[in-house]
Design a protein around this motif. Structure first.
Motif, PDB file in Angstrom:
ATOM      1  N   THR A 114       0.812   4.171  -2.867  1.00  0.00           N
ATOM      2  CA  THR A 114       0.488   5.579  -2.605  1.00  0.00           C
ATOM      3  C   THR A 114       1.693   6.460  -2.911  1.00  0.00           C
ATOM      4  O   THR A 114       1.550   7.597  -3.310  1.00  0.00           O
ATOM      5  CB  THR A 114       0.059   5.805  -1.137  1.00  0.00           C
ATOM      6  OG1 THR A 114       1.034   5.226  -0.294  1.00  0.00           O
ATOM      7  CG2 THR A 114      -1.285   5.220  -0.846  1.00  0.00           C
ATOM      8  N   VAL A 122      -3.187   8.186   2.878  1.00  0.00           N
ATOM      9  CA  VAL A 122      -4.516   8.033   2.273  1.00  0.00           C
ATOM     10  C   VAL A 122      -5.321   9.322   2.454  1.00  0.00           C
ATOM     11  O   VAL A 122      -5.936   9.821   1.498  1.00  0.00           O
ATOM     12  CB  VAL A 122      -5.265   6.820   2.891  1.00  0.00           C
ATOM     13  CG1 VAL A 122      -6.720   6.790   2.454  1.00  0.00           C
ATOM     14  CG2 VAL A 122      -4.571   5.516   2.520  1.00  0.00           C
ATOM     15  N   LEU A 125       0.835  -1.204   0.000  1.00  0.00           N
ATOM     16  CA  LEU A 125       0.000   0.000   0.000  1.00  0.00           C
ATOM     17  C   LEU A 125       0.872   1.257   0.000  1.00  0.00           C
ATOM     18  O   LEU A 125       0.596   2.233  -0.708  1.00  0.00           O
ATOM     19  CB  LEU A 125      -0.906  -0.036   1.233  1.00  0.00           C
ATOM     20  CG  LEU A 125      -2.101   0.875   1.205  1.00  0.00           C
ATOM     21  CD1 LEU A 125      -3.008   0.525   0.045  1.00  0.00           C
ATOM     22  CD2 LEU A 125      -2.884   0.719   2.515  1.00  0.00           C
ATOM     23  N   HIS A 130     -10.001   2.255   0.715  1.00  0.00           N
ATOM     24  CA  HIS A 130      -8.903   2.846   1.483  1.00  0.00           C
ATOM     25  C   HIS A 130      -9.412   3.583   2.718  1.00  0.00           C
ATOM     26  O   HIS A 130      -8.775   3.545   3.769  1.00  0.00           O
ATOM     27  CB  HIS A 130      -8.077   3.773   0.585  1.00  0.00           C
ATOM     28  CG  HIS A 130      -7.260   3.014  -0.418  1.00  0.00           C
ATOM     29  ND1 HIS A 130      -7.662   2.856  -1.716  1.00  0.00           N
ATOM     30  CD2 HIS A 130      -6.104   2.337  -0.289  1.00  0.00           C
ATOM     31  CE1 HIS A 130      -6.758   2.118  -2.356  1.00  0.00           C
ATOM     32  NE2 HIS A 130      -5.820   1.789  -1.511  1.00  0.00           N
TER      33      HIS A 130
END
Ligand code: ADP
Length: 274
Positions: free
Chosen positions: A97, A233, A93, A149
């Motif tokens: 990102t 996020v 993740l 997310h």
């Protein structure tokens, strides 16, 4: 990178240019150092559960044991593999990102529904720890973003609140409107162990875990990546995340996100009016 440009001369512009370039070189050097630290930390964190799995296998190969012993060893292997899986998913993740590949068509997400599901999901584990977990939706909370997310962020915050609570503790999750602004506020407040004042600014750093979290009993497991992922996020959603905490009193994580219509206005998309 250790070389520095020396464009000195009578010309003022040359001086300024070399100053700017040297500033950039410093930033690149700092960035590369962060990458090296990140890689070293990631390798270290991966090695710990791997070493435990290996030792479980060695122990089980080392002579006759009872069925109970083998069951216990296999349970340890499952636990350690689960930790590895969490860590690898978090690392994936982070890379998604980070390299800017993180594009998604903004979905209309009802944050109240996301929170409500997450609260239901954690109710069982909160009960086993004698912690009260409740949710108060004070306003409608429709935001634009990736449901998956945002769910991960909410799960992470509630998971932390439960992990760092003591028996008898209270966790209050609240969504509300920000007065005078097209924004939604989400707070996850606990009455848990809290964070030392000097550690509060570091909780969003990758791999940061306070000494107290590390030294508490083994049931408080973690990677120190959760809050840094939440921050990535939330910032990709045009929002902000803050941590307020007092040692032995409790912690509140506060998130502010633009509402659905505000997010569309900022991105230049005009919402269809039915
Ligand atoms: P971890 O996997 O260690 O929980 P996080 O990135 O989610 O990693 O959190 C980083 C650190 O911040 C934790 O190790 C803990 O020291 C502290 N922390 C986070 N949330 C809380 C909380 N609700 N109460 C007390 N400490 C917290």
């Amino acid at each position: 990178l250790n070389e520095r440009l020396k464009l000195r001369g009578t010309d003022d512009e040359l001086d300024r240019l070399s100053h700017t370039i040297n500033g950039l070189l410093d930033r690149i050097a700092e960035y590369l150092q962060q990458r090296r630290d990140f890689l070293a930390n990631a390798a270290h964190e991966l090695r710990t559960p791997l070493a435990a799995i290996r030792s479980c296998i060695e122990v089980s190969l080392d002579g006759d044991r009872s069925v109970e012993d083998y069951t216990g060893i296999l349970e340890d292997v499952i636990d350690q593999s689960a930790s590895l899986e969490v860590l690898v998913n978090q690392l994936l993740l982070i890379s998604e990102t980070e390299i800017g590949q993180w594009t998604y068509d903004p979905e209309q997400v009802d944050l109240n529904k996301v929170v409500s599901r997450s609260v239901d999901m954690f109710q069982g584990v909160a009960e086993t720890r004698s912690v009260t977990l409740s949710f108060d939706a004070k306003a409608s909370a429709i935001v634009a973003g990736s449901r998956q997310h945002l769910r991960q962020v909410v799960n992470n915050l509630i998971d932390n609140a439960v992990k760092y609570s003591r028996p008898g503790g209270k966790i209050q999750v609240t969504t509300s409107a920000v007065p005078g602004e097209q924004k939604v506020r989400l707070t996850v407040q606990d009455t848990g162990i809290g964070i030392a004042t000097e550690d509060v600014p570091r909780v969003f750093d990758r791999f940061f875990r306070s000494d107290r979290s590390r030294s508490r009993n083994e049931s408080v497991q973690g990677t120190g990546l959760g809050l840094s992922i939440c921050q990535s996020v939330i910032s990709a959603h045009g929002g902000t995340i803050l941590c307020h905490s007092e040692l032995n009193v409790g912690t509140t994580i506060e998130i502010i996100l633009p509402t659905w219509s505000e997010a569309l206005r900022e991105s230049g998309i005009v919402p269809m009016v039915p």
